[in-house]
Scaffold this active site. Structure first.
Site, PDB file in Angstrom:
ATOM      1  N   GLU A  43       0.849  -1.207   0.000  1.00  0.00           N
ATOM      2  CA  GLU A  43       0.000   0.000   0.000  1.00  0.00           C
ATOM      3  C   GLU A  43       0.874   1.243   0.000  1.00  0.00           C
ATOM      4  O   GLU A  43       2.021   1.219   0.441  1.00  0.00           O
ATOM      5  CB  GLU A  43      -0.971   0.010   1.186  1.00  0.00           C
ATOM      6  N   ARG A  68       0.273  -2.161  12.208  1.00  0.00           N
ATOM      7  CA  ARG A  68      -0.501  -3.026  11.324  1.00  0.00           C
ATOM      8  C   ARG A  68      -0.867  -2.332  10.011  1.00  0.00           C
ATOM      9  O   ARG A  68      -2.002  -2.341   9.566  1.00  0.00           O
ATOM     10  CB  ARG A  68      -1.757  -3.551  12.041  1.00  0.00           C
ATOM     11  N   CYS A  73       7.670  -1.592  -2.014  1.00  0.00           N
ATOM     12  CA  CYS A  73       8.783  -2.549  -2.126  1.00  0.00           C
ATOM     13  C   CYS A  73       9.939  -2.280  -1.177  1.00  0.00           C
ATOM     14  O   CYS A  73      10.437  -3.207  -0.525  1.00  0.00           O
ATOM     15  CB  CYS A  73       9.283  -2.616  -3.562  1.00  0.00           C
ATOM     16  N   HIS A 113      12.722  -0.531  -8.126  1.00  0.00           N
ATOM     17  CA  HIS A 113      12.134  -1.633  -7.369  1.00  0.00           C
ATOM     18  C   HIS A 113      13.235  -2.411  -6.648  1.00  0.00           C
ATOM     19  O   HIS A 113      14.371  -2.505  -7.124  1.00  0.00           O
ATOM     20  CB  HIS A 113      11.365  -2.577  -8.297  1.00  0.00           C
ATOM     21  N   ASP A 128      10.517 -11.762  -3.099  1.00  0.00           N
ATOM     22  CA  ASP A 128      10.046 -10.395  -3.306  1.00  0.00           C
ATOM     23  C   ASP A 128       8.619 -10.286  -2.786  1.00  0.00           C
ATOM     24  O   ASP A 128       7.683 -10.770  -3.419  1.00  0.00           O
ATOM     25  CB  ASP A 128      10.111 -10.049  -4.798  1.00  0.00           C
TER      26      ASP A 128
END
Length: 273
Positions: A43, A68, A73, A113, A128
């Site tokens: 997110e 939480r 990435c 990434h 990943d």
């Protein structure tokens, strides 16, 4: 940057619901990947709401474990890197050029990434847990021209002019995800792209809202106000969210995100296309 010694391993395992073996084996690696991918969603709520992502280990634990929340990435895989190092795995951090959605594999995008390479039991595997809608819930052997099954889509690695090209079989089409080489990266190498992606006004992590999570036999995806369930081998189901209240309920129930500390989410809902 934080070190592996700063990690609260017990809280992390509690967060992902893992109580299995902790030895540095392939089985352990695959099990952690599965539990992490199902428990900690992808997110970008912080950049979308105007808060840059922080990559020090203390911040990552506070956000992804204690609060939480999820992350993208750099956050996901830096946290996982610390966990794996603490368990005694041989881990190399890598960088990739994203090709998902690009018209050709010839496109040269920046290295935006992060993924990990793990040497384990005489094998080399990539792991990943931070690629959004195509996040891996297991590891892949670092070998080309071999279709590798997962709990969801089959994946494969190809040689792309000296780079590794990761592809996934989506429906009946092999789709490129990203390309990477084996040049080791250090945590500091991710600071500049992280700042760019989480603060640049034109970044899709700043202008739009994205979330994704792996579940049993399906993937959940949120793009703006569109929530989609992608069941394995079935037709995708799409739902348009029409209010900030529906968005919060979706983030809480389907992506397991605690939204209680997200200020400005209701107002930001109206910016979504």
């Amino acid at each position: 940057m934080g070190t592996a010694g700063d990690l609260d391993l017990e809280r992390y395992f509690e967060r992902i619901g893992y109580d299995g073996d902790r030895s540095a084996t392939t089985a352990t690696l695959n099990a952690i990947a599965a539990h992490h991918a199902r428990s900690i969603p992808f997110e970008n709520l912080d950049p979308f709401l105007g808060t840059p992502n922080r990559l020090d280990l203390e911040s990552l634990q506070c956000k992804l474990v204690e609060s939480r929340r999820g992350g993208y990435c750099f956050e996901q895989n830096l946290l996982l890197r610390a966990v794996l190092l603490e368990l005694g795995f041989d881990v190399t951090a890598l960088a990739a050029r994203v090709l998902w959605g690009s018209p050709s594999t010839d496109v040269i995008n920046p290295r935006s990434h992060m993924l990990l390479l793990v040497d384990v039991e005489g094998d080399r595997r990539i792991i990943d847990v931070g690629f959004g809608g195509m996040t891996l819930d297991t590891t892949l052997r670092l070998e080309t021209n071999t279709v590798q099954d997962t709990r969801l889509e089959p994946f494969r690695l190809l040689d792309l002019r000296g780079d590794y090209l990761l592809e996934a079989l989506v429906g009946d089409e092999w789709r490129p995800i990203y390309r990477f080489d084996l040049t080791p990266q250090h945590p500091v190498d991710y600071e500049a792209p992280n700042w760019y992606l989480s603060t640049w006004p034109g970044s899709h992590f700043v202008t739009g809202l994205l979330a994704a999570r792996v579940a049993e036999g399906r993937r959940y995806a949120l793009n703006g106000t569109r929530f989609t369930v992608h069941p394995l081998g079935g037709e995708s189901v799409r739902l348009e969210l029409t209010s900030a209240d529906e968005l919060r309920k979706c983030l809480e129930s389907e992506f397991l995100i605690d939204t209680s500390g997200l200020r400005g989410l209701d107002e930001a809902f109206h910016r979504l296309p």
